[in-house]
Design an enzyme around this catalytic site. Structure first.
Site, mmCIF file in Angstrom:
data_model
loop_
_atom_site.group_PDB
_atom_site.id
_atom_site.type_symbol
_atom_site.label_atom_id
_atom_site.label_comp_id
_atom_site.label_asym_id
_atom_site.label_seq_id
_atom_site.Cartn_x
_atom_site.Cartn_y
_atom_site.Cartn_z
ATOM 1 N N TRP A 36 0.831 -1.192 0.000
ATOM 2 C CA TRP A 36 0.000 0.000 0.000
ATOM 3 C C TRP A 36 0.867 1.244 0.000
ATOM 4 C CZ3 TRP A 36 -4.619 -1.706 -1.101
ATOM 5 C CH2 TRP A 36 -5.109 -2.890 -0.547
ATOM 6 N N ASP A 95 -1.927 -0.016 -4.857
ATOM 7 C CA ASP A 95 -1.248 0.558 -3.688
ATOM 8 C C ASP A 95 -1.770 1.938 -3.342
ATOM 9 O OD1 ASP A 95 0.638 -1.325 -2.867
ATOM 10 O OD2 ASP A 95 2.326 -0.371 -3.898
ATOM 11 N N ASP A 135 1.116 -4.447 4.484
ATOM 12 C CA ASP A 135 1.410 -4.832 3.094
ATOM 13 C C ASP A 135 0.852 -6.205 2.725
ATOM 14 O OD1 ASP A 135 2.632 -2.709 1.791
ATOM 15 O OD2 ASP A 135 4.669 -3.310 2.339
ATOM 16 N N HIS A 177 8.814 -6.677 1.763
ATOM 17 C CA HIS A 177 7.474 -6.068 1.625
ATOM 18 C C HIS A 177 6.472 -6.980 0.923
ATOM 19 C CE1 HIS A 177 8.605 -1.767 2.685
ATOM 20 N NE2 HIS A 177 9.781 -2.374 2.605
ATOM 21 N N HIS A 206 -1.328 2.619 4.411
ATOM 22 C CA HIS A 206 -0.614 2.236 5.635
ATOM 23 C C HIS A 206 -1.062 3.061 6.837
ATOM 24 C CE1 HIS A 206 2.058 -0.884 4.224
ATOM 25 N NE2 HIS A 206 2.342 -0.167 3.159
ATOM 26 N N HIS A 242 4.098 -1.936 9.419
ATOM 27 C CA HIS A 242 4.094 -1.812 7.954
ATOM 28 C C HIS A 242 3.797 -3.149 7.262
ATOM 29 C CE1 HIS A 242 5.127 0.234 4.172
ATOM 30 N NE2 HIS A 242 5.590 -0.943 3.804
ATOM 31 N N HIS A 272 0.861 -7.876 -3.318
ATOM 32 C CA HIS A 272 2.062 -8.144 -2.522
ATOM 33 C C HIS A 272 2.201 -9.629 -2.204
ATOM 34 C CE1 HIS A 272 3.823 -4.119 -1.227
ATOM 35 N NE2 HIS A 272 2.891 -3.822 -2.111
ATOM 36 N N ARG A 323 13.555 1.563 2.857
ATOM 37 C CA ARG A 323 13.884 0.717 1.709
ATOM 38 C C ARG A 323 14.450 1.533 0.549
ATOM 39 N NH1 ARG A 323 9.308 -1.200 -2.391
ATOM 40 N NH2 ARG A 323 8.721 0.968 -2.336
ATOM 41 N N ASP A 325 8.918 2.002 3.939
ATOM 42 C CA ASP A 325 9.062 2.418 2.533
ATOM 43 C C ASP A 325 10.151 3.469 2.382
ATOM 44 O OD1 ASP A 325 7.244 0.754 1.245
ATOM 45 O OD2 ASP A 325 5.560 2.074 1.709
ATOM 46 N N HIS A 368 0.028 -2.448 -10.109
ATOM 47 C CA HIS A 368 0.418 -2.456 -8.701
ATOM 48 C C HIS A 368 0.243 -1.075 -8.063
ATOM 49 C CE1 HIS A 368 2.680 -4.299 -5.306
ATOM 50 N NE2 HIS A 368 2.807 -3.013 -5.013
HETATM 51 N N1 DCM Z 1 3.526 6.426 -3.009
HETATM 52 C C1 DCM Z 1 2.737 6.762 -1.916
HETATM 53 N N2 DCM Z 1 1.830 7.787 -1.987
HETATM 54 C C2 DCM Z 1 1.740 8.476 -3.146
HETATM 55 C C3 DCM Z 1 2.521 8.141 -4.265
HETATM 56 C C4 DCM Z 1 3.401 7.118 -4.174
HETATM 57 O O1 DCM Z 1 2.844 6.154 -0.877
HETATM 58 N N3 DCM Z 1 0.856 9.482 -3.209
HETATM 59 C C5 DCM Z 1 4.502 5.341 -2.984
HETATM 60 C C6 DCM Z 1 5.371 5.125 -1.768
HETATM 61 C C7 DCM Z 1 5.928 3.732 -2.026
HETATM 62 C C8 DCM Z 1 4.856 3.076 -2.886
HETATM 63 O O2 DCM Z 1 3.866 4.083 -3.165
HETATM 64 O O3 DCM Z 1 7.122 3.810 -2.777
HETATM 65 C C9 DCM Z 1 4.195 1.920 -2.209
HETATM 66 O O4 DCM Z 1 5.180 1.065 -1.658
HETATM 67 P P1 DCM Z 1 4.859 -0.436 -1.168
HETATM 68 O O5 DCM Z 1 3.444 -0.619 -0.993
HETATM 69 O O6 DCM Z 1 5.886 -0.573 -0.832
HETATM 70 O O7 DCM Z 1 5.516 -0.849 0.048
HETATM 71 N N1 DCM Z 2 6.567 -5.307 -5.186
HETATM 72 C C1 DCM Z 2 5.849 -6.486 -5.041
HETATM 73 N N2 DCM Z 2 6.306 -7.637 -5.600
HETATM 74 C C2 DCM Z 2 7.442 -7.655 -6.324
HETATM 75 C C3 DCM Z 2 8.182 -6.462 -6.488
HETATM 76 C C4 DCM Z 2 7.715 -5.290 -5.907
HETATM 77 O O1 DCM Z 2 4.804 -6.478 -4.382
HETATM 78 N N3 DCM Z 2 7.864 -8.799 -6.834
HETATM 79 C C5 DCM Z 2 6.027 -4.062 -4.589
HETATM 80 C C6 DCM Z 2 6.881 -3.282 -3.639
HETATM 81 C C7 DCM Z 2 6.334 -1.878 -3.841
HETATM 82 C C8 DCM Z 2 6.021 -1.824 -5.292
HETATM 83 O O2 DCM Z 2 5.784 -3.199 -5.683
HETATM 84 O O3 DCM Z 2 5.112 -1.690 -3.162
HETATM 85 C C9 DCM Z 2 7.081 -1.214 -6.167
HETATM 86 O O4 DCM Z 2 8.282 -1.929 -5.975
HETATM 87 P P1 DCM Z 2 9.656 -1.468 -6.617
HETATM 88 O O5 DCM Z 2 9.806 -0.045 -6.183
HETATM 89 O O6 DCM Z 2 10.654 -2.399 -6.015
HETATM 90 O O7 DCM Z 2 9.466 -1.616 -8.092
HETATM 91 ZN ZN ZN Z 3 5.693 -1.761 1.757
HETATM 92 ZN ZN ZN Z 4 3.073 -2.075 -3.132
#
Ligand code: DCM
Ligand code: DCM
Ligand code: ZN
Ligand code: ZN
Ligand code: DCM
Length: 269
Positions: free
Chosen positions: A1, A153, A120, A60, A6, A116, A126, A48, A45, A149
């Site tokens: 997310w 998210d 996720d 994640h 989150h 976190h 995820h 990372r 996030d 994705h």
């Molecule tokens: N992201 C966010 N809010 C936004 C635009 C982008 O949170 N308005 C990004 C932050 C993270 C990504 O979305 O890089 C989600 O990361 P993931 O779910 O890791 O862990």
């Molecule tokens: N992500 C995922 N599965 C993967 C690779 C990345 O769920 N195999 C997630 C992590 C972040 C988003 O996708 O929320 C973007 O990842 P990245 O910034 O590593 O491209």
């Molecule tokens: Zn995350």
């Molecule tokens: Zn994500």
């Protein structure tokens, strides 16, 4: 997310932790404010994205090597990988958060990771390897060229709520709390935490991942990825079809997180 999801999960959790758990977490995080969990919910996030934290990126998600939309399943041994995944991370940081012997800084870090990663794991993509959890599926949403994705998210939740601030998250959390207490989630919430035990965090988190992964086949891409790429825009038809599942998964994550933190505080792990 993204940040909105989150923080919303964290505010929902803040509503359901016991007073004792809240005091413990506020002490660990050195924050007695009304946003003590929401403020740190996206720490992982930010970490990372740094050179020092790049090792934590695989934590994640779990790359379930299934075959959506035909077959969805998670196998911890098959899917977690040598560098770890969200399931092993939840188990590791759950143990560390409850350890009681770690430094204050390490305990705070563990609580931040738990907050976190328990969030996720409810994002279906995820819990999926296909096209790197949908990052490799190009789609259109609200006129933007996105990947699937990032729409799950961040952009579909923000379209629903209208922003990504902590105030937006608190507002969304209040809506979801009302549904959990006496609305559409009242009768299913018990199932969200049934069988959860910090004594077997791998089994519990694998069950959570399996629950999220099943939605990849049934809700995220029931006709396959190509059908989504071919749509002129995911709004409104696809968005209208999935936004209820996004709300469900955010509510579920918050309710689970509260119960999990209560168990970490109350149980000798
Ligand atoms: N992201 C966010 N809010 C936004 C635009 C982008 O949170 N308005 C990004 C932050 C993270 C990504 O979305 O890089 C989600 O990361 P993931 O779910 O890791 O862990
Ligand atoms: N992500 C995922 N599965 C993967 C690779 C990345 O769920 N195999 C997630 C992590 C972040 C988003 O996708 O929320 C973007 O990842 P990245 O910034 O590593 O491209
Ligand atoms: Zn995350
Ligand atoms: Zn994500
Ligand atoms: N964005 C996107 N998809 C959306 C909304 C926004 O890809 N549905 C992108 C466009 C910008 C960033 O997010 O790179 C911030 O957009 P905004 O300034 O509209 O919030």
């Amino acid at each position: 997310w993204g940040a909105l999801g989150h923080a919303t999960i964290a505010y929902v959790a803040q509503n359901y932790v016991t007073a004792e758990t809240a005091s413990w977490a506020q002490g660990v995080l050195n924050d007695t404010s009304a946003s003590y969990l929401a403020s740190i919910a996206s720490f992982a996030d930010q970490f990372r994205a740094t050179a020092a934290g790049a090792w934590s990126a695989p934590l994640h998600f779990i790359d379930a090597e299934d075959n959506p939309p035909t077959t969805c399943n998670v196998d911890f041994t098959r899917d977690c990988g040598a560098t770890g995944c969200v399931v092993s991370a939840i188990a590791n940081y759950t143990q560390r958060a409850g350890d009681g012997q770690l430094t204050a800084a390490d305990t705070a870090e563990a609580v931040k990771f738990v907050v976190h990663f328990v969030g996720d794991i409810t994002q279906p993509l995820h819990d999926e390897a296909f096209e790197a959890g949908g990052n490799g599926i190009p789609v259109h949403f609200m006129g933007f060229n996105d990947n699937l994705h990032s729409d799950w998210d961040t952009f579909m939740p923000e379209e629903l709520i209208g922003g990504s601030s902590l105030a937006n998250a608190q507002s969304w959390a209040n809506t979801l709390i009302a549904e959990i207490d006496s609305g559409v989630f009242a009768y299913e919430k018990a199932g969200w935490i049934a069988g959860d035990t910090v004594g077997d965090a791998i089994a519990t988190a694998t069950r959570w991942a399996t629950d999220g992964n099943a939605l990849v086949c049934t809700v995220v891409m029931p006709q396959g990825a190509a059908a989504l790429t071919a749509m002129p825009d995911l709004f409104p038809t696809y968005y209208d079809g999935v936004i209820g599942t996004i709300e469900l998964q955010i509510a579920k994550g918050g309710y689970r997180l509260a119960n999990w933190l209560n168990m970490i505080f109350e149980t000798d792990i």
